[in-house]
Motif scaffolding. Structure first.
Motif, PDB file in Angstrom:
ATOM      1  N   ALA A  69       0.828  -1.209   0.000  1.00 19.37           N
ATOM      2  CA  ALA A  69       0.000   0.000   0.000  1.00 19.37           C
ATOM      3  C   ALA A  69       0.861   1.257   0.000  1.00 19.37           C
ATOM      4  CB  ALA A  69      -0.939  -0.008   1.206  1.00 19.37           C
ATOM      5  N   VAL A  70       1.952   1.259   0.740  1.00 28.09           N
ATOM      6  CA  VAL A  70       2.844   2.422   0.785  1.00 28.09           C
ATOM      7  C   VAL A  70       3.480   2.650  -0.586  1.00 28.09           C
ATOM      8  CG1 VAL A  70       5.057   3.242   1.721  1.00 28.09           C
ATOM      9  CG2 VAL A  70       3.318   2.331   3.250  1.00 28.09           C
ATOM     10  N   ILE A  71       3.913   1.590  -1.231  1.00 29.62           N
ATOM     11  CA  ILE A  71       4.531   1.728  -2.557  1.00 29.62           C
ATOM     12  C   ILE A  71       3.522   2.258  -3.569  1.00 29.62           C
ATOM     13  CG2 ILE A  71       5.526   0.405  -4.467  1.00 29.62           C
ATOM     14  CD1 ILE A  71       6.852  -1.367  -2.283  1.00 29.62           C
ATOM     15  N   VAL A  72       2.293   1.723  -3.539  1.00 30.22           N
ATOM     16  CA  VAL A  72       1.249   2.213  -4.451  1.00 30.22           C
ATOM     17  C   VAL A  72       0.942   3.677  -4.163  1.00 30.22           C
ATOM     18  CG1 VAL A  72      -1.183   1.955  -5.070  1.00 30.22           C
ATOM     19  CG2 VAL A  72       0.257  -0.056  -4.876  1.00 30.22           C
ATOM     20  N   ALA A  73       0.873   4.050  -2.879  1.00 33.29           N
ATOM     21  CA  ALA A  73       0.594   5.441  -2.515  1.00 33.29           C
ATOM     22  C   ALA A  73       1.697   6.380  -3.010  1.00 33.29           C
ATOM     23  CB  ALA A  73       0.433   5.570  -1.003  1.00 33.29           C
ATOM     24  N   ILE A  74       2.941   5.965  -2.915  1.00 32.77           N
ATOM     25  CA  ILE A  74       4.050   6.789  -3.394  1.00 32.77           C
ATOM     26  C   ILE A  74       3.943   6.994  -4.905  1.00 32.77           C
ATOM     27  CG2 ILE A  74       6.557   6.785  -3.781  1.00 32.77           C
ATOM     28  CD1 ILE A  74       6.816   5.501  -0.989  1.00 32.77           C
ATOM     29  N   ILE A  75       3.619   5.914  -5.629  1.00 28.59           N
ATOM     30  CA  ILE A  75       3.470   6.034  -7.085  1.00 28.59           C
ATOM     31  C   ILE A  75       2.334   6.989  -7.438  1.00 28.59           C
ATOM     32  CG2 ILE A  75       2.838   4.747  -9.170  1.00 28.59           C
ATOM     33  CD1 ILE A  75       4.349   2.341  -7.914  1.00 28.59           C
ATOM     34  N   VAL A  76       1.205   6.887  -6.729  1.00 29.53           N
ATOM     35  CA  VAL A  76       0.069   7.784  -6.985  1.00 29.53           C
ATOM     36  C   VAL A  76       0.455   9.231  -6.679  1.00 29.53           C
ATOM     37  CG1 VAL A  76      -2.254   8.400  -6.176  1.00 29.53           C
ATOM     38  CG2 VAL A  76      -1.701   6.023  -6.683  1.00 29.53           C
ATOM     39  N   LEU A  77       1.170   9.451  -5.587  1.00 32.98           N
ATOM     40  CA  LEU A  77       1.590  10.808  -5.243  1.00 32.98           C
ATOM     41  C   LEU A  77       2.538  11.396  -6.287  1.00 32.98           C
ATOM     42  CD1 LEU A  77       2.052  10.556  -1.377  1.00 32.98           C
ATOM     43  CD2 LEU A  77       0.304  11.827  -2.630  1.00 32.98           C
ATOM     44  N   VAL A  78       3.415  10.577  -6.830  1.00 28.87           N
ATOM     45  CA  VAL A  78       4.318  11.064  -7.882  1.00 28.87           C
ATOM     46  C   VAL A  78       3.510  11.497  -9.103  1.00 28.87           C
ATOM     47  CG1 VAL A  78       6.101  10.328  -9.525  1.00 28.87           C
ATOM     48  CG2 VAL A  78       6.359   9.800  -7.102  1.00 28.87           C
ATOM     49  N   PHE A  79       2.512  10.674  -9.480  1.00 28.52           N
ATOM     50  CA  PHE A  79       1.673  11.046 -10.620  1.00 28.52           C
ATOM     51  C   PHE A  79       0.871  12.320 -10.331  1.00 28.52           C
ATOM     52  CE2 PHE A  79       2.042   6.544 -12.124  1.00 28.52           C
ATOM     53  CZ  PHE A  79       2.591   6.847 -13.352  1.00 28.52           C
ATOM     54  N   LEU A  80       0.371  12.480  -9.093  1.00 31.10           N
ATOM     55  CA  LEU A  80      -0.348  13.705  -8.734  1.00 31.10           C
ATOM     56  C   LEU A  80       0.565  14.924  -8.815  1.00 31.10           C
ATOM     57  CD1 LEU A  80      -2.607  12.660  -5.737  1.00 31.10           C
ATOM     58  CD2 LEU A  80      -3.347  13.590  -7.919  1.00 31.10           C
ATOM     59  N   LEU A  81       1.775  14.791  -8.327  1.00 32.18           N
ATOM     60  CA  LEU A  81       2.725  15.898  -8.385  1.00 32.18           C
ATOM     61  C   LEU A  81       3.031  16.284  -9.827  1.00 32.18           C
ATOM     62  CD1 LEU A  81       4.555  17.808  -6.805  1.00 32.18           C
ATOM     63  CD2 LEU A  81       6.321  16.057  -6.910  1.00 32.18           C
ATOM     64  N   ILE A  82       3.231  15.294 -10.678  1.00 30.83           N
ATOM     65  CA  ILE A  82       3.467  15.570 -12.094  1.00 30.83           C
ATOM     66  C   ILE A  82       2.260  16.270 -12.706  1.00 30.83           C
ATOM     67  CG2 ILE A  82       3.780  14.476 -14.358  1.00 30.83           C
ATOM     68  CD1 ILE A  82       5.451  12.313 -12.875  1.00 30.83           C
ATOM     69  N   PHE A  83       1.040  15.802 -12.354  1.00 34.04           N
ATOM     70  CA  PHE A  83      -0.181  16.419 -12.880  1.00 34.04           C
ATOM     71  C   PHE A  83      -0.290  17.877 -12.448  1.00 34.04           C
ATOM     72  CE2 PHE A  83      -4.665  17.522 -12.243  1.00 34.04           C
ATOM     73  CZ  PHE A  83      -5.123  17.386 -13.540  1.00 34.04           C
ATOM     74  N   ILE A  84      -0.051  18.136 -11.166  1.00 40.57           N
ATOM     75  CA  ILE A  84      -0.156  19.514 -10.664  1.00 40.57           C
ATOM     76  C   ILE A  84       0.885  20.415 -11.318  1.00 40.57           C
ATOM     77  CG2 ILE A  84       0.150  20.948  -8.602  1.00 40.57           C
ATOM     78  CD1 ILE A  84      -1.178  18.654  -7.020  1.00 40.57           C
ATOM     79  N   LEU A  85       2.110  19.940 -11.439  1.00 44.77           N
ATOM     80  CA  LEU A  85       3.165  20.754 -12.043  1.00 44.77           C
ATOM     81  C   LEU A  85       2.918  20.991 -13.527  1.00 44.77           C
ATOM     82  CD1 LEU A  85       6.322  19.300 -10.266  1.00 44.77           C
ATOM     83  CD2 LEU A  85       5.187  21.501  -9.846  1.00 44.77           C
TER      84      LEU A  85
END
Length: 140
Positions: A69-85
């Motif tokens: 779950a932590v690994i999946v959450a990190i991947i999702v957060l990276v994609f969110l950060l890329i989306f926001i930027l």
């Protein structure tokens, strides 16, 4: 004994060819007396026990599930950060008579979080409702 619904059951017991005493996996052919390669469908009990013990050692645990779950959450957060930027263009957002300017990515993130909270609240209310029903049914 399991039976196939298409064929009538028989009282015959399947006979298994004897294994090589050396345990090499070869079997003696009853017609020729020569050794042949073992049937892959025949499972040696020692092999089955070894496989079962290795499964019990590598059984999934709560902590392993947490790491996934932590690994999946990190991947999702990276994609969110890329989306926001990638969506930093400012937009005007109006809601309930209020308005303000936000980057587009942040506005969409707030909308997604608001939707997730709404779904979580409805789900929690349904879980509480079902728990009450179970408690009332257990009392009667």
């Amino acid at each position: 004994m399991t039976t196939n619904p298409e064929t009538p059951p028989t009282d015959e017991i399947p006979v298994q060819e004897p294994r090589d005493p050396a345990g090499k996996g070869a079997v003696a052919d009853s017609t020729t007396g020569k050794h042949a390669a073992a049937d892959p469908a025949v499972v040696d009990p020692a092999d089955a026990a070894a496989k079962d013990s290795s499964k019990s050692v590598t059984k999934a645990t709560r902590i392993s599930g947490t790491w996934i779950a932590v690994i999946v959450a990190i991947i999702v957060l990276v994609f969110l950060l890329i989306f926001i930027l990638a969506n930093l263009t400012s937009v005007t957002v109006s809601f309930l008579g209020m308005s303000g300017e936000l980057p587009l990515g942040v506005a969409l993130l707030f909308a997604a979080i608001s939707g997730a909270i709404l779904v979580a609240l409805i789900g929690a209310a349904r879980i509480l409702q079902l728990r009450r029903r179970v408690r009332r049914a257990a009392k009667h």
